[in-house]
Design a protein around this motif. Sequence first.
Motif, mmCIF file in Angstrom:
data_model
loop_
_atom_site.group_PDB
_atom_site.id
_atom_site.type_symbol
_atom_site.label_atom_id
_atom_site.label_comp_id
_atom_site.label_asym_id
_atom_site.label_seq_id
_atom_site.Cartn_x
_atom_site.Cartn_y
_atom_site.Cartn_z
ATOM 1 N N PHE A 72 0.968 -1.110 -0.013
ATOM 2 C CA PHE A 72 -0.147 0.000 -0.068
ATOM 3 C C PHE A 72 0.988 1.370 -0.028
ATOM 4 O O PHE A 72 0.792 2.308 -0.996
ATOM 5 C CB PHE A 72 -0.946 -0.194 1.226
ATOM 6 C CG PHE A 72 -2.012 0.969 1.059
ATOM 7 C CD1 PHE A 72 -3.326 0.951 0.810
ATOM 8 C CD2 PHE A 72 -1.617 2.396 1.658
ATOM 9 C CE1 PHE A 72 -4.170 1.779 0.820
ATOM 10 C CE2 PHE A 72 -2.656 3.286 1.663
ATOM 11 C CZ PHE A 72 -3.842 3.146 1.360
ATOM 12 N N ARG A 73 1.945 1.408 0.902
ATOM 13 C CA ARG A 73 2.674 2.438 0.958
ATOM 14 C C ARG A 73 3.354 2.721 -0.226
ATOM 15 O O ARG A 73 3.706 3.748 -0.903
ATOM 16 C CB ARG A 73 3.754 2.425 2.201
ATOM 17 C CG ARG A 73 4.547 3.646 2.484
ATOM 18 C CD ARG A 73 5.669 3.306 3.388
ATOM 19 N NE ARG A 73 5.259 3.270 4.865
ATOM 20 C CZ ARG A 73 4.977 4.107 5.790
ATOM 21 N NH1 ARG A 73 5.223 5.531 5.012
ATOM 22 N NH2 ARG A 73 4.589 3.968 6.942
ATOM 23 N N GLN A 74 4.167 1.575 -0.873
ATOM 24 C CA GLN A 74 4.682 1.704 -2.261
ATOM 25 C C GLN A 74 3.957 2.205 -3.225
ATOM 26 O O GLN A 74 4.387 2.945 -4.118
ATOM 27 C CB GLN A 74 5.416 0.248 -2.573
ATOM 28 C CG GLN A 74 6.555 -0.254 -1.660
ATOM 29 C CD GLN A 74 6.999 -1.536 -1.866
ATOM 30 O OE1 GLN A 74 6.301 -2.477 -2.560
ATOM 31 N NE2 GLN A 74 8.093 -1.999 -1.415
ATOM 32 N N THR A 75 2.674 1.746 -3.142
ATOM 33 C CA THR A 75 1.732 2.147 -4.341
ATOM 34 C C THR A 75 1.112 3.533 -4.180
ATOM 35 O O THR A 75 1.110 4.509 -5.224
ATOM 36 C CB THR A 75 0.359 1.198 -4.341
ATOM 37 O OG1 THR A 75 1.059 -0.126 -4.616
ATOM 38 C CG2 THR A 75 -0.491 1.602 -5.633
ATOM 39 N N PHE A 76 0.894 3.853 -2.990
ATOM 40 C CA PHE A 76 0.251 5.351 -2.894
ATOM 41 C C PHE A 76 0.961 6.467 -2.219
ATOM 42 O O PHE A 76 0.650 7.537 -2.140
ATOM 43 C CB PHE A 76 -1.289 5.172 -1.828
ATOM 44 C CG PHE A 76 -2.062 4.228 -2.510
ATOM 45 C CD1 PHE A 76 -2.609 4.712 -3.708
ATOM 46 C CD2 PHE A 76 -2.475 3.176 -2.240
ATOM 47 C CE1 PHE A 76 -3.785 4.178 -4.360
ATOM 48 C CE2 PHE A 76 -3.471 2.170 -2.689
ATOM 49 C CZ PHE A 76 -4.199 2.988 -3.998
ATOM 50 N N GLY A 77 2.253 6.064 -1.494
ATOM 51 C CA GLY A 77 3.216 6.948 -0.876
ATOM 52 C C GLY A 77 2.836 7.352 0.397
ATOM 53 O O GLY A 77 3.455 8.086 0.903
ATOM 54 N N PHE A 78 1.890 6.709 1.215
ATOM 55 C CA PHE A 78 1.543 7.234 2.140
ATOM 56 C C PHE A 78 1.027 5.594 3.084
ATOM 57 O O PHE A 78 0.771 4.694 2.493
ATOM 58 C CB PHE A 78 0.608 8.199 2.421
ATOM 59 C CG PHE A 78 -0.754 8.063 1.610
ATOM 60 C CD1 PHE A 78 -1.808 7.333 2.243
ATOM 61 C CD2 PHE A 78 -0.702 8.541 0.401
ATOM 62 C CE1 PHE A 78 -2.955 7.210 1.455
ATOM 63 C CE2 PHE A 78 -1.939 8.445 -0.327
ATOM 64 C CZ PHE A 78 -3.061 7.808 0.224
ATOM 65 N N LYS A 79 0.914 5.843 4.336
ATOM 66 C CA LYS A 79 0.663 4.645 5.160
ATOM 67 C C LYS A 79 -0.873 4.313 4.870
ATOM 68 O O LYS A 79 -1.755 5.236 5.075
ATOM 69 C CB LYS A 79 0.969 4.981 6.613
ATOM 70 C CG LYS A 79 0.592 3.935 7.526
ATOM 71 C CD LYS A 79 1.117 4.076 9.069
ATOM 72 C CE LYS A 79 0.778 3.170 10.116
ATOM 73 N NZ LYS A 79 1.076 3.457 11.251
ATOM 74 N N TRP A 149 -6.195 -0.313 -11.671
ATOM 75 C CA TRP A 149 -5.912 -1.445 -11.008
ATOM 76 C C TRP A 149 -4.498 -1.264 -10.170
ATOM 77 O O TRP A 149 -3.670 -0.956 -10.601
ATOM 78 C CB TRP A 149 -6.049 -2.576 -11.960
ATOM 79 C CG TRP A 149 -7.115 -2.969 -12.541
ATOM 80 C CD1 TRP A 149 -7.817 -2.639 -13.703
ATOM 81 C CD2 TRP A 149 -8.007 -3.892 -12.083
ATOM 82 N NE1 TRP A 149 -8.862 -3.323 -13.920
ATOM 83 C CE2 TRP A 149 -9.137 -4.066 -12.729
ATOM 84 C CE3 TRP A 149 -8.191 -4.714 -10.713
ATOM 85 C CZ2 TRP A 149 -10.359 -4.638 -12.384
ATOM 86 C CZ3 TRP A 149 -9.324 -5.607 -10.422
ATOM 87 C CH2 TRP A 149 -10.330 -5.389 -11.246
ATOM 88 N N VAL A 150 -4.672 -1.929 -8.665
ATOM 89 C CA VAL A 150 -3.555 -1.992 -7.861
ATOM 90 C C VAL A 150 -3.112 -3.262 -7.483
ATOM 91 O O VAL A 150 -4.120 -4.273 -7.438
ATOM 92 C CB VAL A 150 -3.516 -0.767 -6.954
ATOM 93 C CG1 VAL A 150 -3.851 0.765 -7.458
ATOM 94 C CG2 VAL A 150 -4.825 -1.156 -6.058
ATOM 95 N N ASP A 151 -2.065 -3.374 -6.766
ATOM 96 C CA ASP A 151 -1.600 -4.813 -6.214
ATOM 97 C C ASP A 151 -1.320 -4.197 -4.728
ATOM 98 O O ASP A 151 -0.066 -4.270 -4.524
ATOM 99 C CB ASP A 151 -0.647 -5.391 -6.911
ATOM 100 C CG ASP A 151 -0.163 -6.827 -6.228
ATOM 101 O OD1 ASP A 151 -0.744 -7.209 -5.233
ATOM 102 O OD2 ASP A 151 0.867 -7.361 -6.841
ATOM 103 N N VAL A 152 -2.298 -4.146 -3.964
ATOM 104 C CA VAL A 152 -2.059 -3.638 -2.505
ATOM 105 C C VAL A 152 -2.484 -4.726 -1.364
ATOM 106 O O VAL A 152 -2.472 -4.632 -0.224
ATOM 107 C CB VAL A 152 -2.683 -2.338 -2.268
ATOM 108 C CG1 VAL A 152 -1.956 -1.307 -3.015
ATOM 109 C CG2 VAL A 152 -4.058 -2.309 -2.294
ATOM 110 N N CYS A 153 -2.808 -6.016 -2.079
ATOM 111 C CA CYS A 153 -3.136 -6.980 -0.894
ATOM 112 C C CYS A 153 -2.432 -8.191 -0.935
ATOM 113 O O CYS A 153 -1.545 -8.350 -1.929
ATOM 114 C CB CYS A 153 -4.559 -7.488 -1.356
ATOM 115 S SG CYS A 153 -5.907 -5.883 -0.989
#
Length: 165
Positions: A72-79, A149-153
């Motif tokens: 999540f942090r790598q994708t969005f840049g925040f916790k 589409w993201v990979d955050v899970c």
Amino acid sequence: MSLESVLEHFKKWNRDKDVQIFEQSSATVDMAAEAIGVIPARIAKTISFRGEGKQAILVVAAGDAKIDNKKFRQTFGFKARMLSPDEVFAQTGHKIGGVCPFGLANNLDVYLDVSMKRFDTLFPACGSINSAIELSCEEIQEYAGAEDWVDVCKGWTDESAVAIS
């Protein structure tokens, strides 16, 4: 009000009559899976997070997926910080148990997790604790106006499996 806003939202695609209303609660992944008669992984759950600034962001994921804080942090840049139930309602117009990316009270950024792509159709809630609709990934993306589409899970594949050669 929330179910009504989702039904109104789906009228744009002539899909409002496809929303299923259950006598029993579908407020959790397991309850929704039981009400619909599918495995929990096919429930498309919507998770609300604090975004940058005042607006929340929504991540829609398969029912068996869990947020991976590092991804999540790598994708969005925040916790990854989930909203409180009151904040969820203020941001989405939906109460916990019926949160979905449709008929929102505010214009929020919606992201779809790749954990859903393994299914032909999934069942997101429709703004109440006893509703759902069967949609393809493409329909969820279109109807939610999803950003990407993201990979955050994690947890939806056997990530610890080692290939035996």
